[in-house]
Design an enzyme around this catalytic site. Structure first.
Site, short mmCIF file in Angstrom:
data_model
loop_
_atom_site.label_atom_id
_atom_site.label_comp_id
_atom_site.label_asym_id
_atom_site.label_seq_id
_atom_site.Cartn_x
_atom_site.Cartn_y
_atom_site.Cartn_z
N HIS A 101 34.75 7.92 51.49
CA HIS A 101 36.12 7.76 51.99
C HIS A 101 36.75 9.15 52.03
CE1 HIS A 101 35.33 3.87 49.96
NE2 HIS A 101 36.16 3.32 50.84
N ASP A 104 37.93 10.34 48.67
CA ASP A 104 36.87 10.56 47.68
C ASP A 104 36.51 12.03 47.60
OD1 ASP A 104 36.67 7.78 47.48
OD2 ASP A 104 34.98 7.67 48.88
N GLU A 232 33.84 -4.33 57.30
CA GLU A 232 33.21 -4.85 56.08
C GLU A 232 33.95 -6.09 55.59
OE1 GLU A 232 32.43 -3.31 51.53
OE2 GLU A 232 32.17 -1.90 53.18
N GLU A 268 28.32 -6.52 52.41
CA GLU A 268 28.11 -6.22 50.99
C GLU A 268 27.66 -7.47 50.26
OE1 GLU A 268 30.75 -5.06 47.12
OE2 GLU A 268 31.01 -3.78 48.89
N HIS A 271 30.33 -9.11 48.08
CA HIS A 271 31.36 -9.78 48.86
C HIS A 271 30.88 -11.14 49.34
CE1 HIS A 271 33.47 -5.70 49.95
NE2 HIS A 271 33.39 -5.93 48.65
N ASP A 307 34.80 -8.33 41.97
CA ASP A 307 33.78 -7.45 42.56
C ASP A 307 33.21 -6.54 41.47
OD1 ASP A 307 32.30 -6.44 44.61
OD2 ASP A 307 33.96 -5.51 45.68
N ASP A 309 30.29 -4.94 41.47
CA ASP A 309 29.61 -3.78 42.07
C ASP A 309 28.47 -3.25 41.18
OD1 ASP A 309 30.96 -3.64 44.48
OD2 ASP A 309 32.57 -2.40 43.69
N ASP A 339 26.73 0.80 47.28
CA ASP A 339 28.13 0.63 46.89
C ASP A 339 28.12 -0.02 45.50
OD1 ASP A 339 30.81 0.25 46.63
OD2 ASP A 339 31.07 -0.97 48.42
#
EC number: 5.3.1.5
Length: 439
Positions: A101, A104, A232, A268, A271, A307, A309, A339
């Site tokens: 991003h 980031d 996404e 994802e 998700h 989430d 991750d 991710d």
């Protein structure tokens, strides 16, 4: 090159019998499977945000991770150090791609000119590091959800000035993605949803986000970006209900605004879990609709409603996902982007290597298992046989529009049709898949 991870020179493939925790057991990038190398199939990427930006904080505790680049008094100096260390990690791990991003890689600012200065300064560095290392950008994106200005959405915000700020960020991030040779550009609407309908105009917000996506497509053609645009899907978190709920919902949105041939999906795994779907389901839905683009590789926890991750560690889940991808012809511009983040208690910097090595081995082994299923065609033959009637006269007449409801009623009556149930063979097929997984 930075030497932050000085205990490791390079992670290499040593085979399934290796006991070296810093070696690949299954990921051999040069191994050829179905006519392509493992590296070409998987197109692996390390994400910037979880790997180099996360502090180890959560809703109940402060950051637990000790990262030198997060301690500098000058945020831009820290961002430069972070870039050096990130590319050291990419090289030593041996991944071909990374993702980011905008905020980031560079310090954010409420002053847009300062934001541009910071961002462009780091993009210059990334461009140089890519040239030096050969590591490429899988995709870039803009973070239009963290800053408080986006608490009521970005493109769906009731204030058009916020819409404009989001547009400015996406404009900047898209241009940088093109400059860096990025192969995709991702749009995730983290705040594009609502908390309560009491203060929400659904129709208006849908039209706003539709126009925003049209602007993104227009800009893609204006600058000559050759990559793929990706949305996404996610059902909720941070908002109660997000407009890009799942793959099917996104497809309906794209159709409404005439974008179904312009934008694909970045799926994802976690998700999919949150949406009540399997990872395999979301991929199969996307490929059947012609909008499959890329993957965010991770896993969720079915006992938790958020989430998590976590890094992928299930060969069973990912073999079924890989099978759907291979059936559809594999990736074009997309790939597997990790991710995923280490756990809050994993405070050793080298835990980053353990996490990625394990996940890369899981995906490589899943690829091999799925490829064998593709080669043998045993599963596909069962499916083809199950639907064989649709390739015959009656099935073709129905699908081609040559039979009306009245025609079909007459056929049933005159031919005395009396179809008998046929076994779906689910247990046999599950055993068949297990025979590939555990051979």
């Amino acid at each position: 090159m930075s030497n932050y991870f000085d205990k490791i020179a390079k992670v290499n493939y040593e085979g399934a019998n290796s006991t070296n925790p810093f070696a690949f057991k299954h990921y051999n990038p040069n191994e050829v499977i179905l006519g392509k190398t493992v590296e070409e199939h998987l197109r692996l990427a390390v994400c910037y945000w979880h790997t180099f930006c996360w502090t180890g904080n959560d809703m109940f505790g402060a950051g637990s991770l000790d990262r030198s680049w997060q301690k500098t008094g000058d945020l831009l100096v820290g961002a430069k150090q972070k870039a050096e260390i990130a590319f050291e990690f990419f090289q030593k791990l041996g991944v071909p791609y990374y993702s980011f991003h905008d905020v980031d890689i560079a310090p954010e600012s409420n002053n847009f000119k300062e934001y541009l200065h910071n961002f462009n300064t780091i993009v210059d560095i990334l461009e140089k590091k890519q040239s030096e290392t050969g590591v490429k950008l899988l995709w870039g994106t803009a973070n239009c959800f963290t800053n408080p200005r986006y608490m009521s959405g970005a493109s769906t915000n009731p204030n058009p000035e916020v819409f404009a700020w989001a547009a400015a960020q996406v404009f900047t991030a898209m241009n940088a993605t093109q400059r860096l040779g990025g192969e995709n550009y991702v749009l995730w609407g983290g705040r594009e949803g609502y908390e309560t309908l009491l203060n929400t105009d659904l129709k208006r917000e849908r039209e706003q986000i539709g126009r925003f996506m049209q602007l993104v497509v227009e800009h893609k053609y204006k600058i000559g970006f050759q990559g793929t645009l990706l949305i996404e899907p996610k059902p909720q978190e941070p908002t109660k209900h997000q407009y890009d709920y799942d793959v099917a919902t996104v497809y309906g949105f794209l159709k409404q605004f005439g974008l179904e041939n312009e934008i694909k999906v970045n799926i994802e795994a976690n998700h999919a879990t949150l949406a009540g779907h399997t990872f395999q389901h979301e991929i199969a839905t996307a490929t059947s609709l012609g909008i499959f683009g890329s993957i965010d590789a991770n896993r969720g926890d079915p006992q938790l409603g958020w989430d998590t991750d976590q890094f992928p560690n299930s060969v069973e889940e990912n073999t079924l996902a890989m099978y759907e991808i291979l059936k559809a012809g594999g990736f074009t511009t997309g790939g597997f982007n990790f991710d995923a983040k280490i756990r809050r208690q994993s405070t050793d910097p080298y835990d980053l290597f353990h996490a990625h090595i394990g996940a890369m081995d899981v995906l490589a082994l899943s690829l091999k298992r799925a490829a064998k299923m593709i080669e043998d065609q045993t599963l596909q033959k069962v499916v083809d046989n199950r639907y064989a009637g649709w390739d015959q006269e009656l099935g073709q007449k129905i699908l081609s529009g040559k039979a009306s409801l009245e025609d079909l009623a007459k056929i049933v009556e005159t031919q005395g049709l009396d179809p008998k149930p046929v076994s779906g063979q689910q247990e046999y097929l599950e055993n068949l898949v297990n025979s590939y997984l555990y051979r």
